[in-house]
Design an enzyme around this catalytic site. Structure first.
Site, mmCIF file in Angstrom:
data_model
loop_
_atom_site.group_PDB
_atom_site.id
_atom_site.type_symbol
_atom_site.label_atom_id
_atom_site.label_comp_id
_atom_site.label_asym_id
_atom_site.label_seq_id
_atom_site.Cartn_x
_atom_site.Cartn_y
_atom_site.Cartn_z
ATOM 1 N N LYS A 45 0.788 -1.228 0.000
ATOM 2 C CA LYS A 45 0.000 0.000 0.000
ATOM 3 C C LYS A 45 0.824 1.284 0.000
ATOM 4 O O LYS A 45 0.314 2.361 0.312
ATOM 5 C CB LYS A 45 -1.019 0.039 1.156
ATOM 6 C CG LYS A 45 -1.872 -1.197 1.291
ATOM 7 C CD LYS A 45 -2.363 -1.761 -0.015
ATOM 8 C CE LYS A 45 -3.401 -0.899 -0.706
ATOM 9 N NZ LYS A 45 -3.727 -1.492 -2.041
ATOM 10 N N HIS A 107 6.802 -7.307 -2.728
ATOM 11 C CA HIS A 107 6.708 -6.709 -1.388
ATOM 12 C C HIS A 107 7.695 -7.398 -0.435
ATOM 13 O O HIS A 107 7.573 -7.257 0.781
ATOM 14 C CB HIS A 107 5.299 -6.877 -0.821
ATOM 15 C CG HIS A 107 4.233 -6.124 -1.549
ATOM 16 N ND1 HIS A 107 4.343 -4.790 -1.862
ATOM 17 C CD2 HIS A 107 3.016 -6.510 -2.008
ATOM 18 C CE1 HIS A 107 3.234 -4.403 -2.497
ATOM 19 N NE2 HIS A 107 2.430 -5.426 -2.591
ATOM 20 N N SER A 137 -4.619 2.384 4.529
ATOM 21 C CA SER A 137 -4.823 1.872 3.173
ATOM 22 C C SER A 137 -4.888 0.336 3.176
ATOM 23 O O SER A 137 -5.717 -0.271 2.485
ATOM 24 C CB SER A 137 -3.684 2.368 2.280
ATOM 25 O OG SER A 137 -3.897 2.003 0.945
HETATM 26 P P1 A3P Z 1 -5.107 4.847 -0.500
HETATM 27 O O1 A3P Z 1 -5.756 3.576 -0.070
HETATM 28 O O2 A3P Z 1 -4.572 5.640 0.655
HETATM 29 O O3 A3P Z 1 -5.968 5.677 -1.394
HETATM 30 P P2 A3P Z 1 -0.381 -0.044 -3.733
HETATM 31 O O4 A3P Z 1 -0.395 0.180 -5.196
HETATM 32 O O5 A3P Z 1 0.987 -0.182 -3.151
HETATM 33 O O6 A3P Z 1 -1.304 -1.137 -3.331
HETATM 34 O O7 A3P Z 1 -0.914 1.302 -3.048
HETATM 35 C C1 A3P Z 1 -2.257 1.699 -3.163
HETATM 36 C C2 A3P Z 1 -2.371 3.087 -2.602
HETATM 37 O O8 A3P Z 1 -1.764 4.018 -3.505
HETATM 38 C C3 A3P Z 1 -3.825 3.530 -2.441
HETATM 39 O O9 A3P Z 1 -3.827 4.455 -1.368
HETATM 40 C C4 A3P Z 1 -4.051 4.198 -3.782
HETATM 41 O O10 A3P Z 1 -5.169 5.062 -3.809
HETATM 42 C C5 A3P Z 1 -2.733 4.971 -3.914
HETATM 43 N N1 A3P Z 1 -2.460 5.419 -5.278
HETATM 44 C C6 A3P Z 1 -2.459 4.697 -6.408
HETATM 45 N N2 A3P Z 1 -2.192 5.467 -7.477
HETATM 46 C C7 A3P Z 1 -2.007 6.726 -7.002
HETATM 47 C C8 A3P Z 1 -1.715 7.997 -7.618
HETATM 48 N N3 A3P Z 1 -1.572 8.116 -8.923
HETATM 49 N N4 A3P Z 1 -1.591 9.073 -6.811
HETATM 50 C C9 A3P Z 1 -1.728 8.971 -5.481
HETATM 51 N N5 A3P Z 1 -2.027 7.803 -4.842
HETATM 52 C C10 A3P Z 1 -2.155 6.698 -5.594
#
Ligand code: A3P
Length: 293
Positions: A45, A107, A137
């Site tokens: 996340k 990860h 998240s």
């Molecule tokens: P949130 O749940 O806080 O919104 P991962 O890809 O490591 O699983 O992380 C997911 C998190 O990154 C989520 O956070 C998601 O909304 C956020 N995320 C993905 N793309 C993004 C972007 N372009 N800008 C900002 N946050 C982003």
């Protein structure tokens, strides 16, 4: 399609893990990295998909629209240790990639990275995100993704998170150990969700310097627009709407995309307790990650 029950966590060489990321272990450990492979590593996340998409566009953005409109990001940037029973494993998917370089997501805590990545001196991009926003998240991700253990309610989830009883273990161990490895390893680039949020242009330049890429100003502008949160949220090839185990009605994968959403979740008492644990765990670590910008 009927989904398998939610997985249980267990202690795996000292780290809390699930079967979905450990059942292909021998093949993961024996994985043969190529020198130009690029590994993207995060604690879950922390912005893995964001950075995966940035790298995919940097390397393959010029390849024409087909890649961008027909191949989901999890196929373009396969998940190394993933081993869902019904799907090809991460290692199989990577070995079928025909593009160069191969972009690979993981990860894994640093001690679990297959040795060939170190032997081949592959470039590694590590993305950190502040511990509180990761917790929030990850909690919502657990609610919406049936291949994650059931997160329970927020308070009990936060307790488990602080004890490292979530998949991939303690945030502190993951981030601190990668940060320490980075101090002696020039092929690791360290960035953060907060830095990306604060100044994407600057972070893009840092990434390009590290990767040895020099996109034109126009390409950079196009990329920055494509990777904006709202655009990624609408983009079916990067918003995980193609993955059956994820119920986006419970909580969208592209949920908020903000720094400091933790303030909407942590009670004063939870925050005080978390800050105490944080101070203790990070006392010898030089890494500073801001939890608000
Ligand atoms: P949130 O749940 O806080 O919104 P991962 O890809 O490591 O699983 O992380 C997911 C998190 O990154 C989520 O956070 C998601 O909304 C956020 N995320 C993905 N793309 C993004 C972007 N372009 N800008 C900002 N946050 C982003």
């Amino acid at each position: 399609m009927e989904l398998p029950p939610r997985p249980a966590t267990f202690n795996f060489h000292g780290v809390c893990m699930t079967e979905i990321v450990t059942s292909n272990w021998d093949n993961v450990q024996d994985f043969k990295a190529k020198p130009d492979d690029v590994l993207i590593v995060t604690y879950p996340k922390a912005g893995t998909t964001w950075v995966s998409y940035i790298l995919d566009l940097l390397y393959f953005g010029h390849m024409g629209p087909e890649r961008q409109t027909s191949i989901p990001i999890n196929k373009r940037v396969p998940f190394l240790e993933m081993a869902k029973r019904t799907l090809p494993t991460g290692t199989e998917t990577i070995n079928q990639l025909t593009t160069t370089p191969r972009l690979i997501k993981s990860h894994l805590p640093v001690q679990f990275v297959p040795k060939s990545f170190w032997e081949q001196r592959c470039k590694i991009v590590y993305v950190a995100r502040n511990a509180k926003d990761c917790a929030v998240s990850y909690f919502h991700f657990g609610r919406m993704n049936k291949s994650q253990p059931d997160p329970g309610d927020w308070n009990s989830y936060l307790e488990k998170y602080m004890e490292g009883q979530v998949t991939y273990g303690l945030w502190f161990d993951h981030v601190i150990n990668w940060w320490e490895k980075k101090q002696t390893c020039s092929n690791i680039h360290f960035t953060s969700y907060e830095d990306l949020s604060q100044d994407l242009g600057r972070e893009l330049d840092r990434l390009c310097t590290f990767l040895g890429l020099s996109p034109s100003a126009e390409e950079k502008e196009r990329l920055k627009a494509a990777v904006k949160f709202d655009n990624m949220k609408e983009n079916k090839m990067v918003n995980y709407s193609t993955v059956p185990s994820m119920d986006q009605k419970v909580s969208p994968f592209m949920r908020k995309g903000k720094v400091a959403d933790w303030k909407n979740h942590f009670t004063v008492a939870q925050n005080e307790k978390f800050d105490e644990v944080y101070k203790q765990k990070m006392k010898n670590c030089t890494l500073k990650i801001c939890s608000e910008i």
